[in-house]
Design an enzyme around this catalytic site. Structure first.
Site, short mmCIF file in Angstrom:
data_model
loop_
_atom_site.label_atom_id
_atom_site.label_comp_id
_atom_site.label_asym_id
_atom_site.label_seq_id
_atom_site.Cartn_x
_atom_site.Cartn_y
_atom_site.Cartn_z
N LYS A 37 0.88 -1.24 0.07
CA LYS A 37 -0.06 0.15 0.04
C LYS A 37 0.89 1.30 -0.03
O LYS A 37 2.11 1.41 0.11
CB LYS A 37 -0.95 0.00 1.01
CG LYS A 37 -2.08 -0.91 1.10
CD LYS A 37 -3.18 -1.03 2.16
CE LYS A 37 -4.24 -1.99 1.84
NZ LYS A 37 -5.37 -1.89 2.94
N ARG A 59 -3.18 -10.27 5.59
CA ARG A 59 -3.69 -10.16 4.34
C ARG A 59 -2.55 -9.71 3.26
O ARG A 59 -2.12 -8.48 3.34
CB ARG A 59 -4.92 -9.27 4.00
CG ARG A 59 -5.55 -9.40 2.79
CD ARG A 59 -6.96 -8.46 2.82
NE ARG A 59 -7.52 -8.58 1.49
CZ ARG A 59 -7.34 -7.72 0.45
NH1 ARG A 59 -6.33 -6.63 0.57
NH2 ARG A 59 -8.02 -7.82 -0.42
#
Length: 278
Positions: A222, A256
């Protein structure tokens, strides 16, 4: 010790487990288009299961900043075939990454074992649908909506506000008939947060243990990694692994990720080390 249960499936969370991501979308921020074709998605799932992922998270609508919404019909057409494939071929847990009640219902009917909802069951009908399906559900915090969440996110106290949000959503879930043994929390890294907000949440992750619920962490590749290190998405492995390790050390149960084998290796080294800690 936490344990996920659905029908005849159980997943022990006594040690952190890896959730592998399969985005059946053309526009996800990191792997958009890579696995939009059914065969490519199936091959990717096979690899992740072989590499040690115990949960596969299937998404048919991108939630990256600025992402366009997808119709129910299109989302179903993307996710149902791959869920059916995983259910028939593998024994792993299957997670459906959606906010739509209709997609939740059909995904569970096709073989999904849990719901991963970035909107924390706030879409009309989602709370009632999740309660009727009786599957574990991950409640994620997001300020705003994907289209605008990163415009100018502001908090008086990010940790206090995320905790207050979870308090409200847990109560709403319980009122709808969702028991706490079916709830998972995700602080929502990158969803309406600045770089400082994200790292504050990561640094103070143990505060979420007050809920006595499993914690899911999704920070793989991210912008909180890329903006800090000045790396494009395909060069964020080291930063993602550092974040995964810190989260696991802080007590996160589900990690995740896009990069399954590397994350599995990191968690194995951590587990072996912790076995010798008094």
């Amino acid at each position: 010790m936490f344990k996920l249960k659905h029908n005849n499936k159980q997943l022990e969370l006594s040690h952190p487990v890896v959730m592998g991501i399969v985005n059946v979308t053309p526009d996800s921020f990191s792997d958009g288009g890579d696995f939009a074709a059914f065969e490519a998605a199936c091959q990717h799932v096979d690899r992740m299961v072989e590499q040690g992922a115990l949960i596969i998270d299937v998404g048919g609508e991108s939630t990256r900043p600025g992402a366009a919404e997808v119709s129910i019909e299109e989302e179903l057409a993307r996710v149902i075939p791959i869920i059916e494939y995983i259910a028939q071929k593998h024994q792993v847990w299957i997670s459906i990454d959606t906010s739509k009640p209709e997609v939740m219902q059909q995904a569970v009917a096709a073989g999904a074992n849990m719901i991963n909802d970035v909107r924390a069951l706030q879409v009309p009908g989602a709370l009632e649908m999740a309660a009727s399906l009786k599957v574990p559900v991950c409640l994620m915090h997001m300020q705003g909506q994907p289209q605008t969440m990163q415009d100018e996110p502001e908090y008086y106290d990010v940790m206090a506000e995320v905790i207050a949000f979870f308090e409200q959503r847990v109560l709403a879930c319980e009122a709808a008939g969702i028991t706490k043994d079916l709830m998972i929390l995700d602080p929502g890294f990158g969803f309406g947060k600045t770089l400082a907000h994200n790292y504050r949440l990561l640094a103070t992750l143990p505060a979420f243990h007050q809920f006595h619920l499993p914690i899911l962490i999704g920070l793989s590749r991210k912008s909180m990694i890329g903006d800090l290190l000045k790396r494009p998405t395909n060069q964020r492995l080291a930063g993602s692994l550092a974040g995964a390790l810190i989260a696991a050390q802080q007590g996160a149960q589900i990690i995740r990720v896009h990069d399954v084998p590397e994350t599995v290796d990191v968690l194995k080294v951590m587990a072996e080390t912790m076995a010798y800690v008094d």
